[in-house]
Design a protein around this motif. Sequence first.
Motif, PDB file in Angstrom:
ATOM      1  N   VAL A  57     -11.462  -8.901  -7.721  1.00 15.86           N
ATOM      2  CA  VAL A  57     -13.147  -8.307  -7.204  1.00 15.86           C
ATOM      3  C   VAL A  57     -13.148  -8.746  -6.262  1.00 15.86           C
ATOM      4  CG1 VAL A  57     -15.034  -8.795  -7.542  1.00 15.86           C
ATOM      5  CG2 VAL A  57     -14.241  -7.879  -9.865  1.00 15.86           C
ATOM      6  N   ASP A  58     -12.745  -8.198  -4.446  1.00 17.00           N
ATOM      7  CA  ASP A  58     -13.102  -8.744  -3.428  1.00 17.00           C
ATOM      8  C   ASP A  58     -13.927  -9.128  -2.848  1.00 17.00           C
ATOM      9  OD1 ASP A  58     -14.523  -6.923  -2.120  1.00 17.00           O
ATOM     10  OD2 ASP A  58     -12.954  -6.006  -1.427  1.00 17.00           O
ATOM     11  N   ALA A  59     -14.726  -9.953  -1.888  1.00 17.99           N
ATOM     12  CA  ALA A  59     -15.676 -10.462  -1.769  1.00 17.99           C
ATOM     13  C   ALA A  59     -16.917  -9.709  -1.089  1.00 17.99           C
ATOM     14  CB  ALA A  59     -15.048 -11.349  -0.625  1.00 17.99           C
ATOM     15  N   GLN A  60     -16.149  -8.758  -0.915  1.00 21.30           N
ATOM     16  CA  GLN A  60     -17.399  -6.704  -0.565  1.00 21.30           C
ATOM     17  C   GLN A  60     -18.279  -6.628  -1.885  1.00 21.30           C
ATOM     18  OE1 GLN A  60     -14.261  -6.947   1.134  1.00 21.30           O
ATOM     19  NE2 GLN A  60     -15.610  -8.648   2.880  1.00 21.30           N
ATOM     20  N   GLY A  61     -17.524  -7.492  -3.098  1.00 23.95           N
ATOM     21  CA  GLY A  61     -18.295  -6.498  -4.130  1.00 23.95           C
ATOM     22  C   GLY A  61     -16.988  -5.080  -4.908  1.00 23.95           C
ATOM     23  N   HIS A  62     -16.176  -5.062  -4.120  1.00 24.46           N
ATOM     24  CA  HIS A  62     -15.432  -4.130  -4.592  1.00 24.46           C
ATOM     25  C   HIS A  62     -14.228  -4.365  -5.821  1.00 24.46           C
ATOM     26  CE1 HIS A  62     -16.837  -2.819  -0.802  1.00 24.46           C
ATOM     27  NE2 HIS A  62     -16.517  -1.032  -1.548  1.00 24.46           N
ATOM     28  N   GLU A  79      -7.529   3.916 -14.493  1.00 26.68           N
ATOM     29  CA  GLU A  79      -8.009   2.333 -14.907  1.00 26.68           C
ATOM     30  C   GLU A  79      -8.060   1.723 -13.658  1.00 26.68           C
ATOM     31  OE1 GLU A  79      -3.931   2.136 -16.908  1.00 26.68           O
ATOM     32  OE2 GLU A  79      -4.576   4.868 -17.256  1.00 26.68           O
ATOM     33  N   LEU A  80      -7.991   0.391 -14.580  1.00 24.12           N
ATOM     34  CA  LEU A  80      -8.137  -1.072 -13.618  1.00 24.12           C
ATOM     35  C   LEU A  80      -6.370  -1.406 -13.631  1.00 24.12           C
ATOM     36  CD1 LEU A  80     -10.879  -3.223 -15.148  1.00 24.12           C
ATOM     37  CD2 LEU A  80     -10.301  -2.533 -12.885  1.00 24.12           C
ATOM     38  N   PRO A  81      -5.855  -2.396 -13.077  1.00 30.33           N
ATOM     39  CA  PRO A  81      -4.743  -2.694 -13.198  1.00 30.33           C
ATOM     40  C   PRO A  81      -4.197  -2.951 -14.247  1.00 30.33           C
ATOM     41  CG  PRO A  81      -5.757  -3.102 -10.923  1.00 30.33           C
ATOM     42  CD  PRO A  81      -6.740  -2.621 -11.742  1.00 30.33           C
ATOM     43  N   GLU A  82      -3.560  -2.994 -15.052  1.00 30.23           N
ATOM     44  CA  GLU A  82      -3.340  -3.084 -16.197  1.00 30.23           C
ATOM     45  C   GLU A  82      -1.701  -2.826 -17.002  1.00 30.23           C
ATOM     46  OE1 GLU A  82      -4.349  -0.025 -19.725  1.00 30.23           O
ATOM     47  OE2 GLU A  82      -6.186  -1.101 -18.354  1.00 30.23           O
ATOM     48  N   GLY A  83      -0.494  -3.458 -18.191  1.00 24.48           N
ATOM     49  CA  GLY A  83       0.514  -3.455 -18.575  1.00 24.48           C
ATOM     50  C   GLY A  83       1.458  -3.983 -19.388  1.00 24.48           C
ATOM     51  N   GLY A  84       2.288  -4.190 -19.728  1.00 24.70           N
ATOM     52  CA  GLY A  84       2.652  -4.825 -20.831  1.00 24.70           C
ATOM     53  C   GLY A  84       3.135  -6.374 -20.237  1.00 24.70           C
ATOM     54  N   GLY A  85       3.149  -7.245 -21.401  1.00 21.64           N
ATOM     55  CA  GLY A  85       3.847  -8.560 -20.754  1.00 21.64           C
ATOM     56  C   GLY A  85       4.628  -9.150 -22.141  1.00 21.64           C
ATOM     57  N   THR A 103      -1.101  -4.055  -6.936  1.00 26.92           N
ATOM     58  CA  THR A 103      -1.490  -2.848  -6.154  1.00 26.92           C
ATOM     59  C   THR A 103      -0.981  -3.697  -5.217  1.00 26.92           C
ATOM     60  OG1 THR A 103      -2.832  -4.885  -6.900  1.00 26.92           O
ATOM     61  CG2 THR A 103      -3.418  -3.117  -7.809  1.00 26.92           C
ATOM     62  N   GLY A 104      -0.337  -4.575  -5.295  1.00 32.33           N
ATOM     63  CA  GLY A 104      -0.204  -5.544  -4.089  1.00 32.33           C
ATOM     64  C   GLY A 104      -0.748  -7.094  -3.901  1.00 32.33           C
ATOM     65  N   LEU A 105      -1.568  -6.956  -4.756  1.00 28.63           N
ATOM     66  CA  LEU A 105      -3.171  -8.542  -4.288  1.00 28.63           C
ATOM     67  C   LEU A 105      -2.155  -9.209  -5.229  1.00 28.63           C
ATOM     68  CD1 LEU A 105      -6.400  -6.155  -5.524  1.00 28.63           C
ATOM     69  CD2 LEU A 105      -5.301  -6.752  -3.066  1.00 28.63           C
ATOM     70  N   THR A 106      -2.681 -10.141  -4.721  1.00 26.50           N
ATOM     71  CA  THR A 106      -2.368 -11.893  -5.247  1.00 26.50           C
ATOM     72  C   THR A 106      -3.943 -12.476  -4.746  1.00 26.50           C
ATOM     73  OG1 THR A 106      -2.166 -12.887  -3.199  1.00 26.50           O
ATOM     74  CG2 THR A 106       0.125 -12.268  -4.714  1.00 26.50           C
ATOM     75  N   ALA A 107      -4.275 -13.082  -5.969  1.00 24.98           N
ATOM     76  CA  ALA A 107      -5.556 -14.097  -6.445  1.00 24.98           C
ATOM     77  C   ALA A 107      -5.158 -15.701  -6.411  1.00 24.98           C
ATOM     78  CB  ALA A 107      -6.506 -13.000  -8.122  1.00 24.98           C
ATOM     79  N   ASP A 134     -11.228 -13.568  -4.935  1.00 25.16           N
ATOM     80  CA  ASP A 134     -10.087 -14.650  -4.553  1.00 25.16           C
ATOM     81  C   ASP A 134      -9.104 -13.866  -3.923  1.00 25.16           C
ATOM     82  OD1 ASP A 134      -9.678 -16.330  -1.510  1.00 25.16           O
ATOM     83  OD2 ASP A 134      -8.807 -18.259  -3.053  1.00 25.16           O
ATOM     84  N   LEU A 135      -8.798 -12.249  -3.260  1.00 28.39           N
ATOM     85  CA  LEU A 135      -8.323 -11.977  -3.135  1.00 28.39           C
ATOM     86  C   LEU A 135      -6.891 -11.891  -1.557  1.00 28.39           C
ATOM     87  CD1 LEU A 135      -9.206  -9.203  -5.024  1.00 28.39           C
ATOM     88  CD2 LEU A 135      -7.838 -10.447  -6.305  1.00 28.39           C
ATOM     89  N   THR A 136      -6.098 -11.620  -1.539  1.00 27.19           N
ATOM     90  CA  THR A 136      -5.086 -11.545  -0.790  1.00 27.19           C
ATOM     91  C   THR A 136      -4.657 -10.035  -0.066  1.00 27.19           C
ATOM     92  OG1 THR A 136      -4.627 -13.723  -0.485  1.00 27.19           O
ATOM     93  CG2 THR A 136      -3.401 -12.584   1.074  1.00 27.19           C
ATOM     94  N   VAL A 137      -4.425  -9.280   0.498  1.00 23.69           N
ATOM     95  CA  VAL A 137      -4.138  -7.730   0.121  1.00 23.69           C
ATOM     96  C   VAL A 137      -2.151  -8.019   0.334  1.00 23.69           C
ATOM     97  CG1 VAL A 137      -4.250  -5.795   1.063  1.00 23.69           C
ATOM     98  CG2 VAL A 137      -5.938  -6.952   0.097  1.00 23.69           C
TER      99      VAL A 137
END
Length: 200
Positions: A57-62, A79-85, A103-107, A134-137
Amino acid sequence: MTETPARRGPWIVNATRRVYDNPWIGISEHDVTDPGGNPGLYGVCEVKSVAVGIVPVDAQGHVWLVGQHRFPRDYYSWELPEGGGRLDVPPIDSARRELKEETGLTAGNWLEILHTDFSNAISDEIGVGFLAWDLTVGDADPDPDEKIDIRRLPFAAALEMALAGEIRDAFSQNMLMKVEILGRRGSLPGPVADALGYPA
Protein backbone atom coordinates in the motif's frame (compact mmCIF):
# COMPACT_ATOMS: atom_id res chain seq x y z
CA MET A 1 6.87 -47.49 2.57
CA THR A 2 5.97 -46.94 6.23
CA GLU A 3 3.81 -49.65 7.79
CA THR A 4 3.64 -48.68 11.46
CA PRO A 5 0.04 -47.71 12.29
CA ALA A 6 -0.29 -44.16 13.56
CA ARG A 7 -3.14 -41.85 14.47
CA ARG A 8 -4.05 -38.54 12.86
CA GLY A 9 -6.93 -37.37 15.00
CA PRO A 10 -9.75 -39.88 14.43
CA TRP A 11 -7.95 -41.39 11.41
CA ILE A 12 -5.67 -44.44 11.62
CA VAL A 13 -2.81 -44.48 9.10
CA ASN A 14 -1.87 -48.12 8.50
CA ALA A 15 0.78 -47.58 5.82
CA THR A 16 2.26 -44.72 3.79
CA ARG A 17 4.10 -44.73 0.47
CA ARG A 18 5.57 -41.93 -1.64
CA VAL A 19 4.07 -42.11 -5.13
CA TYR A 20 5.48 -38.92 -6.72
CA ASP A 21 8.26 -36.46 -6.05
CA ASN A 22 9.78 -33.40 -7.73
CA PRO A 23 11.64 -30.34 -6.40
CA TRP A 24 8.38 -28.51 -5.58
CA ILE A 25 5.85 -31.11 -4.42
CA GLY A 26 5.55 -34.69 -3.27
CA ILE A 27 2.48 -36.92 -3.18
CA SER A 28 2.01 -39.54 -0.48
CA GLU A 29 -0.69 -42.19 -0.47
CA HIS A 30 -1.94 -43.43 2.88
CA ASP A 31 -3.77 -46.68 3.61
CA VAL A 32 -6.20 -45.47 6.25
CA THR A 33 -9.03 -46.47 8.49
CA ASP A 34 -11.41 -43.51 8.35
CA PRO A 35 -13.30 -42.05 11.35
CA GLY A 36 -16.24 -44.34 10.54
CA GLY A 37 -14.03 -47.43 10.79
CA ASN A 38 -13.85 -48.04 7.04
CA PRO A 39 -10.64 -48.87 5.11
CA GLY A 40 -9.59 -46.48 2.37
CA LEU A 41 -6.87 -44.54 0.58
CA TYR A 42 -5.95 -40.90 1.25
CA GLY A 43 -3.64 -38.99 -1.09
CA VAL A 44 -1.88 -35.87 0.19
CA CYS A 45 0.04 -33.30 -1.84
CA GLU A 46 2.99 -32.10 0.25
CA VAL A 47 4.26 -28.69 -0.82
CA LYS A 48 7.97 -28.05 -0.29
CA SER A 49 7.63 -24.31 0.26
CA VAL A 50 5.56 -21.81 2.18
CA ALA A 51 3.38 -19.44 0.16
CA VAL A 52 3.93 -15.76 0.88
CA GLY A 53 1.73 -12.90 -0.27
CA ILE A 54 1.90 -9.14 0.08
CA VAL A 55 -0.58 -6.25 0.07
CA PRO A 56 1.71 -3.31 -0.84
CA VAL A 57 0.00 0.00 0.00
CA ASP A 58 1.45 3.38 -1.01
CA ALA A 59 0.76 6.79 0.50
CA GLN A 60 -2.00 7.45 -2.06
CA GLY A 61 -3.90 4.29 -1.07
CA HIS A 62 -2.90 2.30 -4.15
CA VAL A 63 -1.83 -1.35 -4.33
CA TRP A 64 0.05 -3.35 -6.94
CA LEU A 65 -1.29 -6.39 -8.77
CA VAL A 66 0.70 -8.89 -10.77
CA GLY A 67 -0.83 -10.50 -13.86
CA GLN A 68 0.30 -13.80 -15.27
CA HIS A 69 -0.98 -16.98 -16.91
CA ARG A 70 -1.56 -19.82 -14.46
CA PHE A 71 -0.79 -23.20 -16.00
CA PRO A 72 -2.95 -25.60 -13.91
CA ARG A 73 -6.24 -23.79 -14.59
CA ASP A 74 -5.08 -22.36 -17.97
CA TYR A 75 -6.20 -18.76 -17.52
CA TYR A 76 -4.76 -15.27 -17.02
CA SER A 77 -4.83 -14.23 -13.37
CA TRP A 78 -4.52 -10.88 -11.63
CA GLU A 79 -3.13 -11.35 -8.12
CA LEU A 80 -1.34 -9.57 -5.34
CA PRO A 81 2.42 -10.20 -5.36
CA GLU A 82 2.99 -13.71 -4.05
CA GLY A 83 5.24 -16.71 -4.40
CA GLY A 84 6.97 -19.52 -2.60
CA GLY A 85 9.62 -19.38 0.08
CA ARG A 86 11.93 -22.05 1.41
CA LEU A 87 10.67 -23.80 4.53
CA ASP A 88 13.92 -23.03 6.37
CA VAL A 89 13.70 -19.26 5.66
CA PRO A 90 11.48 -16.88 7.68
CA PRO A 91 8.38 -16.04 5.59
CA ILE A 92 9.03 -12.29 5.97
CA ASP A 93 12.38 -12.69 4.19
CA SER A 94 10.74 -14.57 1.33
CA ALA A 95 8.00 -11.93 1.14
CA ARG A 96 10.58 -9.14 0.82
CA ARG A 97 12.29 -11.05 -1.99
CA GLU A 98 9.04 -11.77 -3.84
CA LEU A 99 7.83 -8.17 -3.63
CA LYS A 100 11.12 -6.88 -5.06
CA GLU A 101 11.32 -9.54 -7.79
CA GLU A 102 7.76 -9.18 -9.02
CA THR A 103 7.15 -5.43 -8.67
CA GLY A 104 10.48 -3.75 -7.97
CA LEU A 105 9.07 -2.43 -4.69
CA THR A 106 10.81 -2.40 -1.34
CA ALA A 107 8.91 -1.62 1.86
CA GLY A 108 10.09 0.13 5.00
CA ASN A 109 7.34 -1.41 7.15
CA TRP A 110 5.77 -4.85 7.31
CA LEU A 111 2.96 -6.48 9.28
CA GLU A 112 1.88 -10.12 9.15
CA ILE A 113 -1.90 -10.13 8.69
CA LEU A 114 -2.84 -13.64 7.61
CA HIS A 115 -1.91 -17.26 8.20
CA THR A 116 -3.98 -19.62 6.07
CA ASP A 117 -4.23 -23.17 4.72
CA PHE A 118 -4.89 -23.97 1.05
CA SER A 119 -7.05 -26.92 -0.05
CA ASN A 120 -6.53 -28.50 3.36
CA ALA A 121 -8.41 -31.66 2.40
CA ILE A 122 -5.74 -32.61 -0.14
CA SER A 123 -2.68 -30.45 0.55
CA ASP A 124 -0.47 -29.37 3.46
CA GLU A 125 0.36 -26.01 1.84
CA ILE A 126 0.25 -22.96 4.11
CA GLY A 127 0.31 -19.27 3.29
CA VAL A 128 1.49 -16.24 5.22
CA GLY A 129 0.19 -12.84 4.14
CA PHE A 130 1.76 -9.47 4.86
CA LEU A 131 0.81 -5.81 4.68
CA ALA A 132 3.68 -3.67 3.38
CA TRP A 133 3.93 0.13 3.34
CA ASP A 134 6.45 2.98 3.18
CA LEU A 135 7.23 1.83 -0.34
CA THR A 136 10.17 2.63 -2.59
CA VAL A 137 9.78 2.01 -6.32
CA GLY A 138 12.51 0.19 -8.23
CA ASP A 139 12.92 -2.22 -11.13
CA ALA A 140 11.26 -5.63 -11.09
CA ASP A 141 13.44 -8.71 -11.58
CA PRO A 142 11.12 -11.67 -12.20
CA ASP A 143 12.36 -15.24 -12.49
CA PRO A 144 13.37 -16.31 -16.02
CA ASP A 145 10.30 -18.55 -16.32
CA GLU A 146 7.88 -15.75 -15.39
CA LYS A 147 6.14 -13.42 -17.86
CA ILE A 148 4.24 -10.94 -15.72
CA ASP A 149 2.44 -7.61 -16.01
CA ILE A 150 2.26 -5.07 -13.19
CA ARG A 151 -0.74 -2.89 -12.42
CA ARG A 152 -1.06 -0.14 -9.78
CA LEU A 153 -4.62 0.78 -8.78
CA PRO A 154 -6.60 2.07 -5.77
CA PHE A 155 -7.09 -0.47 -3.01
CA ALA A 156 -10.87 -0.06 -3.32
CA ALA A 157 -10.68 -1.02 -7.00
CA ALA A 158 -8.63 -4.14 -6.22
CA LEU A 159 -11.12 -5.09 -3.51
CA GLU A 160 -13.97 -4.63 -5.98
CA MET A 161 -12.16 -6.90 -8.46
CA ALA A 162 -12.03 -9.59 -5.78
CA LEU A 163 -15.71 -9.16 -4.91
CA ALA A 164 -16.66 -9.31 -8.59
CA GLY A 165 -14.64 -12.47 -9.24
CA GLU A 166 -12.10 -10.70 -11.46
CA ILE A 167 -9.45 -11.70 -8.94
CA ARG A 168 -9.99 -15.44 -8.48
CA ASP A 169 -6.80 -16.28 -6.61
CA ALA A 170 -7.92 -17.27 -3.10
CA PHE A 171 -4.77 -15.98 -1.38
CA SER A 172 -5.23 -12.53 -2.92
CA GLN A 173 -8.94 -12.49 -2.06
CA ASN A 174 -8.18 -13.44 1.56
CA MET A 175 -5.54 -10.74 1.97
CA LEU A 176 -7.69 -8.00 0.43
CA MET A 177 -10.67 -8.96 2.60
CA LYS A 178 -8.46 -9.07 5.70
CA VAL A 179 -7.21 -5.53 5.07
CA GLU A 180 -10.81 -4.37 4.55
CA ILE A 181 -11.94 -5.96 7.83
CA LEU A 182 -8.96 -4.63 9.77
CA GLY A 183 -9.62 -1.20 8.30
CA ARG A 184 -13.29 -1.18 9.30
CA ARG A 185 -12.30 -2.24 12.82
CA GLY A 186 -9.72 0.53 13.13
CA SER A 187 -6.92 -2.04 13.45
CA LEU A 188 -4.61 -1.00 10.60
CA PRO A 189 -1.34 0.84 11.22
CA GLY A 190 -1.88 4.61 11.17
CA PRO A 191 -0.17 5.41 7.84
CA VAL A 192 -2.06 2.63 6.05
CA ALA A 193 -5.37 3.60 7.63
CA ASP A 194 -4.81 7.21 6.54
CA ALA A 195 -3.90 6.18 2.99
CA LEU A 196 -6.94 3.94 2.64
CA GLY A 197 -9.39 6.26 4.40
CA TYR A 198 -10.15 4.01 7.36
CA PRO A 199 -10.36 5.10 11.01
CA ALA A 200 -7.00 4.91 12.77
